[in-house]
Design a protein around this motif. Structure first.
Motif, PDB file in Angstrom:
ATOM      1  N   SER A 145      -2.944   4.556  -9.504  1.00 47.82           N
ATOM      2  CA  SER A 145      -3.115   5.815 -10.228  1.00 47.82           C
ATOM      3  C   SER A 145      -3.231   6.993  -9.270  1.00 47.82           C
ATOM      4  N   THR A 172       6.939  -3.378 -15.031  1.00 46.41           N
ATOM      5  CA  THR A 172       7.007  -4.032 -13.727  1.00 46.41           C
ATOM      6  C   THR A 172       8.370  -4.668 -13.504  1.00 46.41           C
ATOM      7  N   THR A 180       7.047   5.482 -19.233  1.00 47.20           N
ATOM      8  CA  THR A 180       6.234   4.502 -18.531  1.00 47.20           C
ATOM      9  C   THR A 180       6.622   4.428 -17.071  1.00 47.20           C
ATOM     10  N   LYS A 181       5.637   4.378 -16.178  1.00 47.66           N
ATOM     11  CA  LYS A 181       5.888   4.252 -14.744  1.00 47.66           C
ATOM     12  C   LYS A 181       6.320   2.823 -14.432  1.00 47.66           C
ATOM     13  N   THR A 182       7.289   2.709 -13.533  1.00 49.54           N
ATOM     14  CA  THR A 182       7.795   1.395 -13.125  1.00 49.54           C
ATOM     15  C   THR A 182       7.231   1.034 -11.760  1.00 49.54           C
ATOM     16  N   ILE A 183       6.633  -0.155 -11.667  1.00 45.33           N
ATOM     17  CA  ILE A 183       6.064  -0.648 -10.419  1.00 45.33           C
ATOM     18  C   ILE A 183       6.873  -1.858  -9.960  1.00 45.33           C
ATOM     19  N   TYR A 230       1.981  -0.214 -17.560  1.00 45.63           N
ATOM     20  CA  TYR A 230       3.038  -0.043 -16.579  1.00 45.63           C
ATOM     21  C   TYR A 230       4.205  -0.978 -16.885  1.00 45.63           C
ATOM     22  N   LEU A 256      -0.740  -5.343 -14.691  1.00 46.52           N
ATOM     23  CA  LEU A 256      -0.219  -3.969 -14.745  1.00 46.52           C
ATOM     24  C   LEU A 256       0.408  -3.667 -16.098  1.00 46.52           C
ATOM     25  N   GLU A 257       1.133  -4.624 -16.641  1.00 42.49           N
ATOM     26  CA  GLU A 257       1.766  -4.404 -17.944  1.00 42.49           C
ATOM     27  C   GLU A 257       0.722  -4.244 -19.046  1.00 42.49           C
TER      28      GLU A 257
END
Length: 389
Positions: free
Chosen positions: A126, A38, A11-14, A36, A31-32
């Protein structure tokens, strides 16, 4: 910098930086809900510290915050080696063009306006995550290539493989982008024609930016296609009358020549073995650059040829703004520009294309120049038993 595998897996972390808890809650939850992970920070300094610890995939950074604002925080992030490559998207209620330009100058890749539109922020995240992933892939490929070269085994094969893949990538990407971009450009122009002057001045300005951006992207794609085709769409070398070819190029550029008041002259030029289309591109680019990068005087361009040890040396001289010696090599590298687009438009591909064409013909290209005193571009073409010389 984290490894490519670590960046592209999971999972990408923002990281979301905003001094208003309610904003952190809304954006973070959105976002979650879309997959994503967070991390939040309630201020510029806290955001800098957490970015260094967490190494997020992307940072959403509020501009207006007490203490350290978003612009200053972004400067710190870009000055730190461990965080400088992390994409930063500003969240801002500021709509002034100067504020947006400031954001880009300090290192941001994009911005979203408040109140935040969920679909818009997801689309921008994205896009920039995909761009970063592509950049990391290219860096990984370059590292692998350097390792192959260091072993001194199959060096030429590795270089050829890499060049072929990059040419195919550039061609496929550019070709596939042509049609959707043409549609975007057409509709943007339609909007400009239909609504210019009917909305407020800011709307006219935004429409102008969009139309200009689409046109520049079309020019970039066309130049990329030309660059990628040097090796893949080349024609066999054949006897070419370079004098007649230069006259044709000058005729094709007549509008630009007349508008600038330029004076283009040539001496006797030889018959050489060349790909006529590609060889014409070299003269066209060099003449166009001489006209574009002109000084206060009337542009003067002279095209000549002289015998070299193993062939011919073509000389294209001008009386333009010149080039500092430290940039002599850089100007032939893809996408390298010495001036801003507002000063001199272009894609930064022209001279790289010239270099690739000349090398495909077995020659080399270089420049001799003094700032404010003009430039002299020289390139060689080998003589062969079939070139009539």
């Amino acid at each position: 910098m984290r490894s490519l595998e670590a960046t592209e897996s999971g999972t990408k972390t923002i990281l979301i930086v905003d001094d208003v808890p309610a904003n952190l809650e809304v954006v973070g939850r959105h976002l979650e809900n879309h997959g994503y992970r967070t991390v939040v920070a309630q201020g510029g300094q806290e955001g800098i510290e957490r970015a260094g610890l967490v190494q997020p995939s992307l940072i959403l950074l509020d501009v207006l915050m007490p203490g350290m604002d978003g612009f200053e925080a972004c400067r710190h992030l870009k000055a730190n080696e461990s965080t400088r490559d992390i994409p930063v998207i500003f969240m801002t209620a500021l709509t002034d063009t100067a504020d947006k330009l400031t954001g880009f100058e300090v290192g941001a890749v994009d911005y979203v306006t408040k109140p935040i539109n969920g679909a818009e922020v997801l689309a921008r995240i994205s896009t920039h995550l995909a761009l970063r992933s592509l950049r990391l892939r290219l860096e990984a490929q370059n590292t692998q290539l350097l390792q192959e070269i260091a072993t001194r085994e199959q060096t030429q094969e590795a270089l050829q493989r890499s060049n072929t893949e990059l040419e195919q990538l550039a061609y496929v990407a550019s070709h596939d982008m042509q049609e959707p971009l043409r549609m975007v450009a057409s509709y943007l122009q339609l909007v400009a024609d239909r609504y210019q002057g009917k909305l407020d001045a800011e709307a006219d300005e935004f429409i102008g930016f969009a139309v200009d951006g689409a046109k520049r992207m079309q020019n970039l794609i066309n130049d990329l296609l030309a660059y990628s085709r040097v090796g893949t769409k080349a024609r066999p070398l054949a006897p070419t009358d370079s004098a007649a070819l230069v006259d044709t190029v000058i005729s094709d550029l007549r509008v630009a020549i007349d508008e600038s008041g330029a004076r283009i002259t040539r001496g006797p030029l030889p018959v050489v073995m060349a790909d006529t289309t590609q060889f014409g591109h070299v003269f066209q680019n060099l003449i166009c650059n001489a006209i574009k990068f002109r000084g206060d005087q009337r542009p003067e361009v002279r095209i000549e040829a002289e015998r070299a040890d193993a062939g011919w040396c073509f000389v294209v001289s001008d009386n333009g703004i010149g080039i500092a010696p430290e940039y002599f090599e850089r100007i032939f590298v893809l996408f390298q520009r010495l001036h801003g687009r507002r000063e001199y438009p272009g894609t930064g591909i022209g001279l790289a294309l010239c270099k690739k064409i000349v090398e495909r013909h077995g020659g080399r290209i270089w420049v001799e120049s003094v700032p404010s005193q003009g430039s002299v571009f020289k390139f060689t073409i080998p003589r062969t038993p079939d070139d009539g010389s």
